[in-house]
Design a protein around this motif. Structure first.
Motif, short mmCIF file in Angstrom:
data_model
loop_
_atom_site.label_atom_id
_atom_site.label_comp_id
_atom_site.label_asym_id
_atom_site.label_seq_id
_atom_site.Cartn_x
_atom_site.Cartn_y
_atom_site.Cartn_z
N VAL A 1 -1.77 11.52 -23.13
CA VAL A 1 -3.15 11.78 -23.52
C VAL A 1 -3.21 13.11 -24.25
CG1 VAL A 1 -5.50 12.17 -22.68
CG2 VAL A 1 -4.05 10.47 -21.57
N ALA A 2 -3.97 13.17 -25.32
CA ALA A 2 -4.13 14.43 -26.05
C ALA A 2 -5.02 15.37 -25.26
CB ALA A 2 -4.74 14.16 -27.43
N GLY A 3 -4.47 16.51 -24.84
CA GLY A 3 -5.23 17.49 -24.09
C GLY A 3 -5.88 18.51 -25.01
N GLU B 1 7.00 5.83 -28.16
CA GLU B 1 6.07 5.22 -29.11
C GLU B 1 4.87 6.13 -29.41
OE1 GLU B 1 6.68 0.45 -28.49
OE2 GLU B 1 5.44 1.50 -27.00
N ARG B 2 4.55 7.02 -28.47
CA ARG B 2 3.46 7.97 -28.68
C ARG B 2 3.83 9.30 -28.03
NH1 ARG B 2 -2.55 5.20 -28.38
NH2 ARG B 2 -2.22 3.69 -30.05
N VAL B 3 3.30 10.39 -28.59
CA VAL B 3 3.56 11.70 -28.01
C VAL B 3 2.37 12.62 -28.29
CG1 VAL B 3 4.75 12.53 -30.10
CG2 VAL B 3 5.25 13.60 -27.90
N ALA B 4 2.04 13.45 -27.31
CA ALA B 4 0.99 14.46 -27.47
C ALA B 4 1.61 15.72 -28.03
CB ALA B 4 0.30 14.74 -26.14
N VAL B 5 0.99 16.28 -29.07
CA VAL B 5 1.57 17.41 -29.80
C VAL B 5 0.55 18.54 -29.93
CG1 VAL B 5 2.69 18.13 -31.94
CG2 VAL B 5 2.87 15.74 -31.20
N ILE C 1 -1.55 10.29 -36.69
CA ILE C 1 -2.46 10.75 -35.64
C ILE C 1 -3.37 9.59 -35.24
CG2 ILE C 1 -4.34 12.31 -35.08
CD1 ILE C 1 -3.09 14.36 -36.94
N VAL C 2 -3.45 9.31 -33.92
CA VAL C 2 -4.31 8.24 -33.42
C VAL C 2 -5.43 8.76 -32.52
CG1 VAL C 2 -2.59 6.43 -33.67
CG2 VAL C 2 -2.67 7.75 -31.56
N ALA C 3 -5.37 10.02 -32.13
CA ALA C 3 -6.44 10.61 -31.31
C ALA C 3 -6.39 12.12 -31.45
CB ALA C 3 -6.30 10.20 -29.84
N ILE C 4 -7.56 12.74 -31.37
CA ILE C 4 -7.70 14.18 -31.49
C ILE C 4 -8.24 14.73 -30.18
CG2 ILE C 4 -8.83 16.06 -32.73
CD1 ILE C 4 -7.05 14.63 -34.60
N GLY C 5 -7.56 15.72 -29.61
CA GLY C 5 -8.02 16.33 -28.38
C GLY C 5 -9.08 17.38 -28.62
N PRO C 6 -9.70 17.89 -27.56
CA PRO C 6 -10.72 18.94 -27.69
C PRO C 6 -10.13 20.20 -28.33
CG PRO C 6 -10.69 18.02 -25.46
CD PRO C 6 -9.47 17.50 -26.15
N VAL D 1 -9.45 20.88 -31.49
CA VAL D 1 -8.57 20.72 -32.65
C VAL D 1 -9.40 20.56 -33.91
CG1 VAL D 1 -6.83 19.27 -33.77
CG2 VAL D 1 -6.71 19.68 -31.30
N SER D 2 -9.06 21.33 -34.94
CA SER D 2 -9.73 21.19 -36.23
C SER D 2 -8.67 21.13 -37.32
CB SER D 2 -10.68 22.36 -36.49
OG SER D 2 -9.98 23.59 -36.49
N GLY D 3 -9.05 20.61 -38.48
CA GLY D 3 -8.14 20.56 -39.60
C GLY D 3 -7.26 19.32 -39.67
N TRP D 4 -7.35 18.45 -38.66
CA TRP D 4 -6.59 17.21 -38.64
C TRP D 4 -7.53 16.06 -38.34
CZ3 TRP D 4 -1.78 17.68 -40.41
CH2 TRP D 4 -1.14 18.92 -40.29
N ALA D 5 -7.17 14.85 -38.79
CA ALA D 5 -8.02 13.68 -38.59
C ALA D 5 -7.19 12.48 -38.18
CB ALA D 5 -8.79 13.36 -39.87
N VAL D 6 -7.81 11.55 -37.47
CA VAL D 6 -7.14 10.29 -37.14
C VAL D 6 -6.70 9.61 -38.43
CG1 VAL D 6 -7.50 7.98 -36.18
CG2 VAL D 6 -8.36 9.98 -34.96
N GLY D 7 -5.46 9.15 -38.44
CA GLY D 7 -4.90 8.51 -39.62
C GLY D 7 -4.00 9.41 -40.45
N ASP D 8 -4.07 10.73 -40.25
CA ASP D 8 -3.20 11.65 -41.00
C ASP D 8 -1.73 11.36 -40.70
OD1 ASP D 8 -5.35 12.96 -42.10
OD2 ASP D 8 -5.20 14.74 -40.82
#
Length: 325
Positions: A24-26, A96-100, A69-74, A76-83
């Motif tokens: 989960v994106a924290g 298959e997925r990783v939180a960064v 990117i498939v989800a944005i955590g609280p 975070v700015s400058g990035w969007a889903v789909g980037d």
């Protein structure tokens, strides 16, 4: 999702593709759907039980990845889903997925496909931080790169040439040295057949190297000091030749030389973010114009990570080994 798990340390067979909980994106993080990861020596050490991830990091191996990117955590700015991005990780890339952490994201450079972009983050951040940010390699100086045909080495050759340095490399055998020459290396040393100290002195009129990038460690410590020029800088980033060596401090003083040793994985988030920002500013334009390019030896399905580890341990490759989802 599925990820490579390590239930018990061991050989390549310890790497098991299994179903695990989704990350989960924290706060300050994004969730990346992984297209590819890459194999690093640190992954082998982790598999063998010698290099645990930093506290709080994913337990799955993998120090870099590319994907979307498939989800944005609280926060975070400058990035969007789909980037489309590539990322420096403390772990978790073999999944298959990783939180960064957002500060460790980079856009996929122009002209590089999404899968190949996975070959970039770890090597570029390692090389740029050590050779340029710490050792301060300058145009006209000489750098010696040990393991010139490795992922780190192939990137170090290109970046050093791009800033106008003279590049010497060590590698095992004529085929690997020929590839180093193609990438721009000026001085080619077969460490199996030649003394790199003598060869380097001959190639520099006795001066030696201003900067040495070393992946070997203790086994080369004394000889690296012999190979350094006055005011030279030795950057140790690997310990393949052991962890304990004897150092002649008198020789170090006489040369007014410096030795640094760094790792990237356990650095604080702020330090990693600063390195990533410097890479985006200084290296990404070189990649986007084709002056610097990732060198990929082969790609394997991620579920076959064990085979990729066997190839790396055989040292038969040149450049990076990728794992694709």
């Amino acid at each position: 999702m599925h990820a490579i798990t390590i239930e018990q340390p061991g050989g390549p067979e310890a790497l098991v593709w299994a179903e695990v909980p989704d990350p989960v994106a924290g706060e300050g993080e994004v969730l990346v759907e992984v297209a590819a990861s890459a194999v690093n020596r640190a992954d082998i050490l982790q598999r063998q039980g010698f290099y645990d991830p930093p506290p709080g990091s994913s337990r799955h191996p993998g120090l870099e990845c590319s994907g979307r990117i498939v989800a944005i955590g609280p926060g975070v700015s400058g990035w969007a889903v789909g980037d489309e991005v590539c990322a420096l990780l403390a772990g978790g890339g073999y999944a298959e997925r990783v939180a960064v952490p957002a500060g460790q994201l980079l856009p996929v450079p122009q002209g590089v496909d999404l899968v190949t972009a996975a070959a970039l983050p770890e090597v570029v951040c390692t090389v740029w931080s050590n050779i340029f940010m710490i050792a301060q390699l300058r145009p006209g100086e000489t750098v010696l790169v040990h393991g010139g045909s490795s992922g780190i080495g192939t990137m170090a050759i290109q970046l050093a040439k791009a800033i106008g340095a003279k590049v010497a490399v060590t590698a095992g055998g004529p085929e690997k040295l020929a590839r180093c020459r193609e990438l721009g290396a000026d001085v080619l040393i077969d460490y199996r057949e030649q003394d790199f100290v003598a060869e380097l002195r001959a190639a520099t009129d006795g001066a030696g190297a201003d900067v040495i990038l070393d992946i070997v460690g203790a086994k080369y410590l004394g000889r690296n000091l012999d190979a350094l020029a006055v005011n030279g800088r030795l950057a140790v980033i690997g310990l393949q030749g052991g962890v304990k060596g004897e150092l002649n401090l008198g020789a170090l003083l006489a040369k007014r030389a410096a030795i640094t040793a760094t790792s990237l994985r356990a650095r604080p988030l702020g330090e990693k973010a600063a390195i990533v920002a410097a890479v985006r500013e200084h290296v990404w334009p070189l990649v986007s114009t084709g002056r610097v390019a990732p060198v990929v030896h082969a790609a394997f399905p991620m579920r076959d990570a064990a085979e990729a580890h066997r190839v790396m341990e055989s040292s038969s490759h040149v450049g990076k080994l990728l794992l694709t989802v």
